[in-house]
Motif scaffolding. Structure first.
Motif, PDB file in Angstrom:
ATOM      1  N   TYR A   1      49.254  43.610  56.801  1.00 51.09           N
ATOM      2  CA  TYR A   1      48.870  44.155  58.096  1.00 51.09           C
ATOM      3  C   TYR A   1      48.653  43.045  59.117  1.00 51.09           C
ATOM      4  CZ  TYR A   1      46.458  47.008  61.569  1.00 51.09           C
ATOM      5  OH  TYR A   1      46.106  47.649  62.726  1.00 51.09           O
ATOM      6  N   ARG A   2      49.441  43.092  60.199  1.00 50.89           N
ATOM      7  CA  ARG A   2      49.335  42.136  61.305  1.00 50.89           C
ATOM      8  C   ARG A   2      49.578  42.882  62.608  1.00 50.89           C
ATOM      9  NH1 ARG A   2      54.017  39.144  58.789  1.00 50.89           N
ATOM     10  NH2 ARG A   2      54.062  41.247  57.948  1.00 50.89           N
ATOM     11  N   SER A   3      48.583  42.896  63.459  1.00 50.71           N
ATOM     12  CA  SER A   3      48.688  43.655  64.697  1.00 50.71           C
ATOM     13  C   SER A   3      49.866  43.220  65.552  1.00 50.71           C
ATOM     14  CB  SER A   3      47.383  43.526  65.495  1.00 50.71           C
ATOM     15  OG  SER A   3      46.349  44.256  64.895  1.00 50.71           O
ATOM     16  N   ILE A   4      50.201  41.955  65.504  1.00 48.28           N
ATOM     17  CA  ILE A   4      51.254  41.437  66.380  1.00 48.28           C
ATOM     18  C   ILE A   4      52.604  42.097  66.120  1.00 48.28           C
ATOM     19  CG2 ILE A   4      52.056  39.538  64.921  1.00 48.28           C
ATOM     20  CD1 ILE A   4      51.344  39.451  68.728  1.00 48.28           C
ATOM     21  N   GLU A   5      52.815  42.622  64.908  1.00 42.80           N
ATOM     22  CA  GLU A   5      54.093  43.265  64.602  1.00 42.80           C
ATOM     23  C   GLU A   5      54.363  44.439  65.551  1.00 42.80           C
ATOM     24  OE1 GLU A   5      55.473  41.890  60.613  1.00 42.80           O
ATOM     25  OE2 GLU A   5      55.424  41.036  62.624  1.00 42.80           O
ATOM     26  N   THR A   6      53.297  45.127  65.957  1.00 41.52           N
ATOM     27  CA  THR A   6      53.477  46.249  66.881  1.00 41.52           C
ATOM     28  C   THR A   6      53.892  45.759  68.258  1.00 41.52           C
ATOM     29  OG1 THR A   6      51.691  47.331  65.677  1.00 41.52           O
ATOM     30  CG2 THR A   6      52.447  48.386  67.711  1.00 41.52           C
ATOM     31  N   ASP A   7      53.341  44.635  68.687  1.00 40.68           N
ATOM     32  CA  ASP A   7      53.731  44.077  69.977  1.00 40.68           C
ATOM     33  C   ASP A   7      55.178  43.591  69.949  1.00 40.68           C
ATOM     34  OD1 ASP A   7      51.136  44.217  71.477  1.00 40.68           O
ATOM     35  OD2 ASP A   7      50.485  43.052  69.747  1.00 40.68           O
ATOM     36  N   VAL A   8      55.599  43.060  68.817  1.00 40.07           N
ATOM     37  CA  VAL A   8      57.011  42.669  68.669  1.00 40.07           C
ATOM     38  C   VAL A   8      57.893  43.912  68.706  1.00 40.07           C
ATOM     39  CG1 VAL A   8      58.691  41.578  67.144  1.00 40.07           C
ATOM     40  CG2 VAL A   8      56.401  40.590  67.380  1.00 40.07           C
ATOM     41  N   ALA A   9      57.488  44.950  67.971  1.00 42.38           N
ATOM     42  CA  ALA A   9      58.267  46.190  67.969  1.00 42.38           C
ATOM     43  C   ALA A   9      58.370  46.764  69.376  1.00 42.38           C
ATOM     44  CB  ALA A   9      57.619  47.207  67.029  1.00 42.38           C
ATOM     45  N   ALA A  10      57.281  46.731  70.132  1.00 38.54           N
ATOM     46  CA  ALA A  10      57.293  47.263  71.497  1.00 38.54           C
ATOM     47  C   ALA A  10      58.261  46.488  72.379  1.00 38.54           C
ATOM     48  CB  ALA A  10      55.889  47.208  72.083  1.00 38.54           C
ATOM     49  N   TRP A  11      58.326  45.195  72.205  1.00 35.55           N
ATOM     50  CA  TRP A  11      59.280  44.362  72.956  1.00 35.55           C
ATOM     51  C   TRP A  11      60.709  44.814  72.642  1.00 35.55           C
ATOM     52  CZ3 TRP A  11      58.854  38.257  72.842  1.00 35.55           C
ATOM     53  CH2 TRP A  11      59.622  37.725  73.878  1.00 35.55           C
ATOM     54  N   ALA A  12      60.973  45.047  71.354  1.00 36.97           N
ATOM     55  CA  ALA A  12      62.309  45.515  70.957  1.00 36.97           C
ATOM     56  C   ALA A  12      62.608  46.893  71.546  1.00 36.97           C
ATOM     57  CB  ALA A  12      62.400  45.558  69.433  1.00 36.97           C
ATOM     58  N   LEU A  13      61.606  47.773  71.580  1.00 34.35           N
ATOM     59  CA  LEU A  13      61.815  49.105  72.145  1.00 34.35           C
ATOM     60  C   LEU A  13      62.133  49.026  73.636  1.00 34.35           C
ATOM     61  CD1 LEU A  13      58.970  51.220  70.465  1.00 34.35           C
ATOM     62  CD2 LEU A  13      61.323  50.901  69.713  1.00 34.35           C
ATOM     63  N   GLU A  14      61.458  48.163  74.339  1.00 37.26           N
ATOM     64  CA  GLU A  14      61.730  48.020  75.776  1.00 37.26           C
ATOM     65  C   GLU A  14      63.153  47.529  76.016  1.00 37.26           C
ATOM     66  OE1 GLU A  14      57.283  47.311  77.638  1.00 37.26           O
ATOM     67  OE2 GLU A  14      58.575  45.561  77.331  1.00 37.26           O
ATOM     68  N   ARG A  15      63.597  46.599  75.184  1.00 34.56           N
ATOM     69  CA  ARG A  15      64.968  46.108  75.313  1.00 34.56           C
ATOM     70  C   ARG A  15      65.973  47.198  74.943  1.00 34.56           C
ATOM     71  NH1 ARG A  15      65.053  40.305  75.220  1.00 34.56           N
ATOM     72  NH2 ARG A  15      63.704  39.747  76.963  1.00 34.56           N
ATOM     73  N   ALA A  16      65.677  47.954  73.899  1.00 35.94           N
ATOM     74  CA  ALA A  16      66.597  49.002  73.455  1.00 35.94           C
ATOM     75  C   ALA A  16      66.628  50.173  74.439  1.00 35.94           C
ATOM     76  CB  ALA A  16      66.190  49.509  72.068  1.00 35.94           C
ATOM     77  N   GLY A  17      65.474  50.493  75.018  1.00 38.59           N
ATOM     78  CA  GLY A  17      65.385  51.658  75.901  1.00 38.59           C
ATOM     79  C   GLY A  17      65.547  51.349  77.371  1.00 38.59           C
ATOM     80  N   GLY A  18      65.463  50.066  77.730  1.00 45.36           N
ATOM     81  CA  GLY A  18      65.656  49.690  79.120  1.00 45.36           C
ATOM     82  C   GLY A  18      64.539  50.083  80.053  1.00 45.36           C
ATOM     83  N   GLN A  19      63.346  50.329  79.528  1.00 43.63           N
ATOM     84  CA  GLN A  19      62.180  50.676  80.334  1.00 43.63           C
ATOM     85  C   GLN A  19      60.951  50.010  79.742  1.00 43.63           C
ATOM     86  OE1 GLN A  19      62.937  55.121  79.865  1.00 43.63           O
ATOM     87  NE2 GLN A  19      62.146  55.103  81.962  1.00 43.63           N
ATOM     88  N   SER A  20      59.863  50.011  80.519  1.00 42.42           N
ATOM     89  CA  SER A  20      58.607  49.509  79.987  1.00 42.42           C
ATOM     90  C   SER A  20      58.097  50.434  78.883  1.00 42.42           C
ATOM     91  CB  SER A  20      57.559  49.429  81.100  1.00 42.42           C
ATOM     92  OG  SER A  20      57.158  50.739  81.490  1.00 42.42           O
ATOM     93  N   LEU A  21      57.204  49.916  78.065  1.00 40.69           N
ATOM     94  CA  LEU A  21      56.651  50.731  76.980  1.00 40.69           C
ATOM     95  C   LEU A  21      55.974  51.980  77.530  1.00 40.69           C
ATOM     96  CD1 LEU A  21      55.998  51.021  73.936  1.00 40.69           C
ATOM     97  CD2 LEU A  21      53.843  49.808  74.413  1.00 40.69           C
ATOM     98  N   ALA A  22      55.203  51.832  78.607  1.00 43.64           N
ATOM     99  CA  ALA A  22      54.500  52.985  79.172  1.00 43.64           C
ATOM    100  C   ALA A  22      55.475  54.040  79.673  1.00 43.64           C
ATOM    101  CB  ALA A  22      53.576  52.531  80.300  1.00 43.64           C
ATOM    102  N   ALA A  23      56.559  53.610  80.318  1.00 43.54           N
ATOM    103  CA  ALA A  23      57.553  54.564  80.822  1.00 43.54           C
ATOM    104  C   ALA A  23      58.279  55.249  79.676  1.00 43.54           C
ATOM    105  CB  ALA A  23      58.546  53.855  81.738  1.00 43.54           C
ATOM    106  N   LEU A  24      58.640  54.483  78.642  1.00 42.19           N
ATOM    107  CA  LEU A  24      59.290  55.070  77.475  1.00 42.19           C
ATOM    108  C   LEU A  24      58.378  56.081  76.787  1.00 42.19           C
ATOM    109  CD1 LEU A  24      60.924  51.885  75.913  1.00 42.19           C
ATOM    110  CD2 LEU A  24      62.169  53.859  76.824  1.00 42.19           C
TER     111      LEU A  24
END
Length: 427
Positions: free
Chosen positions: A238-261
């Motif tokens: 368990y490492r909290s930072i993995e979620t922040d990395v995943a969110a970065w990938a989601l923003e790149r994949a979805g083309g929007q900020s995490l909040a907008a996605l």
């Protein structure tokens, strides 16, 4: 003659923020104002977790203009009388447990109906509450939507989406390994410990004051400094930072900020009553691993969507196969210290699995945040809390014992009201 020893009085329930004078008065007393070093610790967190917008910059996760999803009620008045064994071996009623476990809100749903909804510490139905790491499960669910759209490949190298991580410990990792927290990247998860990676992220996100004389990095600048300590794909860690990395990938994949996605793909489709929000760093990056806030009923609407296979009133929001995968995991990769809480547990796609054979799963956060889901009995419990420390093992064990006992009692009551009465007597 032996003098009888009177039993020790039961500990008093914790005082609310108001009763302790936190942020009371015009202006409040200086020692009653949460500060940058103590806002999440007692007694200040009893106020802070319901007032994050007064402490940090935020970004909205908009609910849109759609209808609010109704949560029909079927109150079960005897719920508080149910008893369970605590980790200490004592017998506690649900009412006593709620009163003494720093509860801010507690909601139980069974078969699609709210059987209990209670607020403490002056929290109300419209009050947003910090989710802590419950936010991770929302991010993991958003990953499922993008995966279903074909925008996110779990087997793809993470560097395909985030080439900036080429010199970090994430080189060679896949998106799926990040979501399951099975990369080999080193991250020290010590909370409020000077110099730990977790503290570095807290400073970057604005949750802790900067070290004097040092520049304040952004969340993603900290991510780029992390290095590997083992091969990718090994046991869950368990490492909290993995979620922040995943969110970065989601923003790149979805083309929007995490909040907008999150708004476009999830929050606008669950029938939320109010906007949610994330706290953000100086670059406007959402703190994906723990900065999400919402009302208790909206957490319940999100949980209900997951409990019902990712659908809301017949419309599929999250692919059903993804939801099923969140409740299945590799128990062989799930060891100590995590098995101390869930001996038969696992971790999958940012969700904790309590019993892999049963398939009950949950979103959990420090200081006592929980969304527990049991598809087998169509049961859900949401608990929002302000524990006096980040992690208290006995509190976690008791919380899960309490909600699973409620689950079992309600399952018996469905067969017969008499069975429910018998269940209460047996306890």
């Amino acid at each position: 003659m032996t003098v009888p020893v009177a039993p020790s009085p039961a500990p008093q329930p914790p005082l609310s923020a108001r009763e302790q004078g936190i942020m009371q008065g015009f202006p409040p007393a200086p020692d009653k104002i949460p500060g940058p070093t103590n806002w999440d610790m007692p007694p200040y967190n009893r106020w802070s977790f319901q007032n994050m917008r007064g402490l940090f910059p935020t970004t909205d996760v908009r609910r849109g203009d759609g209808p609010v999803r109704d949560l029909p009620a079927a109150p079960q008045e005897d719920l508080g009388e149910i008893t369970f064994k605590t980790m200490a071996g004592e017998t506690s009623t649900i009412d006593d447990w709620l009163a003494h476990s720093y509860t801010d809100g507690f909601l139980v749903m069974s078969r699609g109906k709210v059987v209990s909804e209670q607020y403490f510490n002056d929290m109300e139905g419209h009050t947003p509450h910090l989710s802590q790491s419950v936010a991770k499960s929302l991010v993991g669910t958003l990953a499922g939507v993008l995966n279903g759209e074909g925008a996110l490949d779990l087997h793809a190298p993470l560097l395909d989406l985030i080439p900036e991580l080429g010199n970090s410990g994430y080189a060679g990792a896949t998106v799926g390994q990040v979501l399951d927290m099975r990369t080999g990247t080193r991250f020290t998860e010590e909370y409020n410990m000077p110099g730990s990676d977790m503290t570095r992220i807290d400073i970057a996100s604005g949750w802790r004051p900067p070290v004097p004389g040092e520049a304040v990095p952004t969340i993603r600048e900290v991510i780029q400094t992390l290095q590997a300590e083992r091969p990718h794909g090994e046991a869950f860690n368990y490492r909290s930072i993995e979620t922040d990395v995943a969110a970065w990938a989601l923003e790149r994949a979805g083309g929007q900020s995490l909040a907008a996605l999150m708004s476009d793909r999830i929050w606008q489709h669950i029938g939320a009553e109010r906007d949610g929000f994330f706290t953000v760093d100086a670059a406007g990056t959402a703190l994906a691993d723990g900065g999400f806030n919402a009302t208790m009923r909206d957490y319940a609407r999100f949980g209900l969507m997951m409990l019902q296979g990712g659908a809301v009133e017949g419309r599929q929001v999250v692919p059903e196969a993804w939801v099923r995968a969140c409740a299945r995991g590799d128990t062989a990769a799930f060891g100590e210290p995590y098995t101390a809480t869930s001996p038969h547990g696992a971790y999958s796609r940012q969700w904790w699995i309590h019993d892999a054979k049963r398939g009950d799963f949950m979103a959990r956060g420090v200081f006592g945040q929980l969304i527990y889901l049991d598809p087998q009995t169509e049961f859900m419990a949401v608990k929002l809390s302000t524990w006096p420390d980040f992690l208290i093992h006995s509190y976690t064990v008791d919380m899960l014992s309490a909600v699973t006992t409620i689950r079992d009692a309600l399952a018996e009551s469905e067969a017969s009201p008499k069975k429910f009465t018998d269940f209460l007597r047996r306890r």
